[in-house]
Motif scaffolding. Structure first.
Motif, PDB file in Angstrom:
ATOM      1  N   GLU A   1      -1.831  -0.209 -15.853  1.00 44.20           N
ATOM      2  CA  GLU A   1      -2.268  -1.172 -14.868  1.00 44.20           C
ATOM      3  C   GLU A   1      -3.781  -1.238 -14.855  1.00 44.20           C
ATOM      4  N   ASP A   2      -4.339  -2.432 -14.931  1.00 44.07           N
ATOM      5  CA  ASP A   2      -5.780  -2.570 -14.856  1.00 44.07           C
ATOM      6  C   ASP A   2      -6.190  -3.220 -13.548  1.00 44.07           C
ATOM      7  N   ARG A   3      -5.262  -3.390 -12.653  1.00 40.83           N
ATOM      8  CA  ARG A   3      -5.591  -3.883 -11.325  1.00 40.83           C
ATOM      9  C   ARG A   3      -4.756  -3.148 -10.301  1.00 40.83           C
ATOM     10  N   ASP A   4      -5.238  -3.135  -9.076  1.00 44.31           N
ATOM     11  CA  ASP A   4      -4.484  -2.508  -8.007  1.00 44.31           C
ATOM     12  C   ASP A   4      -3.213  -3.300  -7.734  1.00 44.31           C
ATOM     13  N   LEU A   5      -2.184  -2.576  -7.295  1.00 47.02           N
ATOM     14  CA  LEU A   5      -0.918  -3.224  -6.975  1.00 47.02           C
ATOM     15  C   LEU A   5      -1.106  -4.249  -5.867  1.00 47.02           C
TER      16      LEU A   5
ATOM     17  N   ARG B   1       0.833  -1.211   0.000  1.00 44.32           N
ATOM     18  CA  ARG B   1       0.000   0.000   0.000  1.00 44.32           C
ATOM     19  C   ARG B   1       0.865   1.257   0.000  1.00 44.32           C
ATOM     20  N   MET B   2       2.013   1.196   0.671  1.00 45.08           N
ATOM     21  CA  MET B   2       2.947   2.328   0.605  1.00 45.08           C
ATOM     22  C   MET B   2       3.379   2.567  -0.838  1.00 45.08           C
ATOM     23  N   LEU B   3       3.665   1.475  -1.539  1.00 46.21           N
ATOM     24  CA  LEU B   3       4.089   1.601  -2.933  1.00 46.21           C
ATOM     25  C   LEU B   3       2.969   2.159  -3.793  1.00 46.21           C
ATOM     26  N   SER B   4       1.750   1.737  -3.531  1.00 46.28           N
ATOM     27  CA  SER B   4       0.609   2.242  -4.303  1.00 46.28           C
ATOM     28  C   SER B   4       0.444   3.745  -4.112  1.00 46.28           C
ATOM     29  N   LYS B   5       0.584   4.213  -2.869  1.00 46.80           N
ATOM     30  CA  LYS B   5       0.486   5.645  -2.618  1.00 46.80           C
ATOM     31  C   LYS B   5       1.610   6.400  -3.313  1.00 46.80           C
TER      32      LYS B   5
END
Length: 696
Positions: free
Chosen positions: A648-652, A566-570
């Motif tokens: 990206e078509d999906r969340d990390l 989640r850190m990477l996604s942010k």
């Protein structure tokens, strides 16, 4: 100001009442030309509420179209739109320039205000959006540079540099930005000295006198570094444009100063600022030679910086303390970079260029810049100064050099390192780390004790986080070869436990940066080295979950990995360049999973075909900038130029969950998975030197 069509010679005998205003309130306040429509073009492009006095003449043909709310993204043009024309010399009166400047302002701050700036700066933006700020100033400078006729292959020796010089107010504002948000990482300048040099450049221009080209190179380097950081938060395309332009301008100034034959302190400062803070990917080949580590070391040696304090050099020395300390900073910054680079994957791994046996230069003193006089005395390490972090980072670099000296022979010959050496080096790292001054430590007691200092000087708090994260990252790297082996063989169990502990510390420090005061400004998520640490730490935890999938704490460990994800996604939402780096590392990670286990689903959103490539050759997406001429379009307001065809078509988080689910099929005997970490570091650095690799 008289209206168009007013009599040329009004009768002065009687003063008529002042006419009602014909411009909207914002345009009158800003003294802008108003088209008197509802809303007017100025307010529409700035997403402001346009209001006129009730009796003012306005055109309402656009009144049905509501103004977009503040901070919303500008509307995308139609596909057949030819794009914006490049701005002309008169920026204030140009509608295209206003639209372009506003678009830059939106992409820099827009929806990313909470992540990109400190609460204090965010409050200031909401309170007043008039006058100079980093965003509008950055847009104005970038527009003024790109509007000039310029080609990447222009001869740097003949280009007229003065025409590219930003306005003095812009240069000083971006210099202030540099001192607040960039310089604290590599403190190789003395701010009040550099400010005087910037002022001298503009005084010479005003008086039509020759300009010191080394000073001019510093102006371009400082301006480019500040703009590059701001552009990289949203648009890798415009960050690439910025790096291309300002690296060329800095190199051109050095060329015209004949820096190669007659190097100067200011010229060396300019090259190192570009080297540290701006991408080299888009650097013009005519000047790129200035910004390589080998060239920088050669120039420093030609200035005798490596033997600054030999007995021969001390005899008859008349240099001021400021100049002497500046030279020491430059030399030791170069040496520390070289030594830290030797303990990172890449062509320079396990070797370095600066040999400590062939140099004699004292380390710079622990002295604040304003206290630097001929009678200044270096303070003990327990006294916080602007140089404290510099000196502690130097200890980290010396430790890296010691690691290379100890195990490089085995690494280069393919022999396995004796595990006793790993344990000795681990002990040395932890002992040196424990000697860090308390105000740069992160234990609760130290943070409470120095809370007032950190509030007064937030850069010291940030430096402590960066320094400690760098130490724990080195511990992770030291134990990687024995990490998985230590999970199954008691002989190497210490590496397994130490690796996990260090990886968790890396993630914990990132949480401190995000959740504790004082916050990073700009956000720590836009600094690639920090996010690279987070990714590598997350991979170590991922491998542990995959290897120990049947452990009683497997669910807790899985959640730990996903929290790091989640850190990477942010971070992907905070910086375009960081997003490129993470996407590239995901490609390498997926390639290793495909070679060593069960293929992932085809809609994972990662780069297709990565399994057919050698992960060592993978590189992040690089935006190739077309040569920009005066007739070319400067900005695509839709931002489409930054989107790669494979989005990206999906969340990390979903992708990592699938990696965990498939992890039980991994062959952990395949090279012990140590090659994965080297590939992740070697092949996936984003196109920016802002990664701060020598402290990463």
């Amino acid at each position: 100001m008289k209206r168009k069509g007013a009599p040329e010679n009004p009768v002065p005998a009687r003063r008529h009442p002042r006419q009602d205003p014909v411009s909207c309130e914002f345009c009158r306040k800003k003294k802008l030309k108003c088209d008197r429509q509802q809303p007017c073009s100025s307010c529409r492009t700035r997403c402001l509420q346009c209001s006129f006095p009730s009796n003012s003449p306005v055109h309402t043909q656009n009144a049905a179209k509501p103004a977009r709310p503040a901070w919303s993204q500008p509307e995308s043009p139609q596909q057949d739109s030819p794009g914006l024309a490049p701005p002309g010399p008169g920026l204030v009166g140009s509608k295209e320039s206003l639209v372009t400047a506003d678009w830059l302002e939106q992409i820099h701050m827009g929806d990313r205000v909470p992540a990109a700036v400190s609460p204090q700066l965010r409050a200031e933006l909401h309170e007043k959006r008039l006058g100079y700020d980093e965003v509008s100033g950055a847009a104005r400078v970038l527009l003024s540079i790109t509007s000039q006729s310029w080609t990447p292959n222009q001869n740097p020796a003949t280009v007229d540099l003065i025409q590219f010089l930003p306005a003095e107010s812009d240069s000083l504002a971006l210099f202030s930005y540099f001192c607040r948000y960039i310089s604290y990482l590599y403190h190789i300048i003395i701010p009040h000295v550099l400010e005087g040099q910037i002022n001298e450049v503009y005084r010479c221009v005003e008086r039509r006198k020759p300009v010191n080209r080394s000073y001019l190179a510093l102006v371009f380097a400082i301006t480019g570094s500040s703009l590059f950081l701001q552009c990289s938060i949203q648009s890798s395309r415009h960050a690439a444009m910025c790096s291309q332009r300002f690296s060329f301008l800095t190199g051109a100034a050095l060329t015209q100063a004949d820096y190669s034959s007659y190097p100067t302190v200011e010229g060396l400062q300019a090259t190192m600022i570009i080297f540290h803070n701006i991408s080299h990917i888009h650097c013009c080949t005519a000047v790129s030679g200035f910004f390589t580590i080998g060239s920088i070391i050669d120039q420093a040696k030609s200035m005798l910086l490596h033997r600054l304090d030999t007995p021969q050099s001390r005899e008859g020395r008349k240099e001021s303390t400021i100049m002497l300390e500046t030279k020491r900073r430059l030399w030791w910054d170069i040496a520390s970079f070289d030594w830290c680079l030797s303990f990172l994957s890449g062509p320079q791994e396990w070797t370095y260029l600066v040999n400590p046996a062939f140099m004699y230069t004292d380390k710079p003193g622990n002295i604040d810049d304003m206290e630097m006089t001929n009678s200044a005395i270096s303070q003990p390490s327990t006294t916080p100064t602007a140089m404290s972090f510099f000196l502690e980072r130097l200890k980290l670099a010396e430790t890296c050099r010691s690691i290379v000296d100890t195990i490089s022979a085995e690494q280069l010959t393919g022999k396995e390192v004796e595990y006793s050496k790993i344990l000795d080096l681990d002990r040395k790292i932890q002992e040196t780390q424990a000697q860090s001054p308390d105000f740069l430590r992160l234990d609760p007691s130290s943070r409470r004790r120095y809370a007032a200092l950190h509030k007064e000087r937030p850069t010291i708090a940030w430096q402590g986080c960066i320094l400690q994260q760098a130490w724990y990252s080195r511990l992770c790297r030291l134990h990687r070869p024995f990490f998985i082996r230590g999970a199954r063989d008691p002989t190497y169990s210490y590496s397994y436990m130490a690796g996990l502990s260090a990886a968790r510390k890396v993630l914990e420090i990132k949480r401190l940066m995000d959740e504790e005061e004082p916050r990073f400004s700009p956000s720590s998520s836009v600094i690639w080295s920090i996010m690279h640490h987070v990714f590598m730490a997350a991979v170590m935890l991922l491998l542990d979950v995959c290897y120990n999938g049947d452990d009683i704490l497997a669910d807790k460990r899985k959640e730990e990995v996903l929290d790091a994800c989640r850190m990477l996604s942010k971070a992907q939402q905070s910086s375009a360049l960081v997003k490129e780096g993470i996407d590239a590392m995901m490609g390498v990670l997926r390639g290793n999973y495909i070679r060593n286990g069960k293929p992932l689903s085809t809609n994972s959103g990662l780069v297709s075909g990565v399994d057919a490539l050698d992960s060592q050759t993978l590189a992040p997406p690089v935006v190739v900038e077309e040569p920009m001429h005066a007739s070319s379009s400067f900005i695509d307001p839709s931002g489409a130029s930054d989107r790669t065809p494979l989005q990206e078509d999906r969340d990390l988080e979903d992708i990592w969950s699938e990696l965990i689910d498939n992890g039980g099929n991994m062959d952990f005997d395949a090279d012990d998975w140590t090659g994965l970490f080297s590939n992740l570091t070697r092949g996936t650095m984003p196109p920016t030197q802002t990664d701060i690799r020598h402290i990463a």
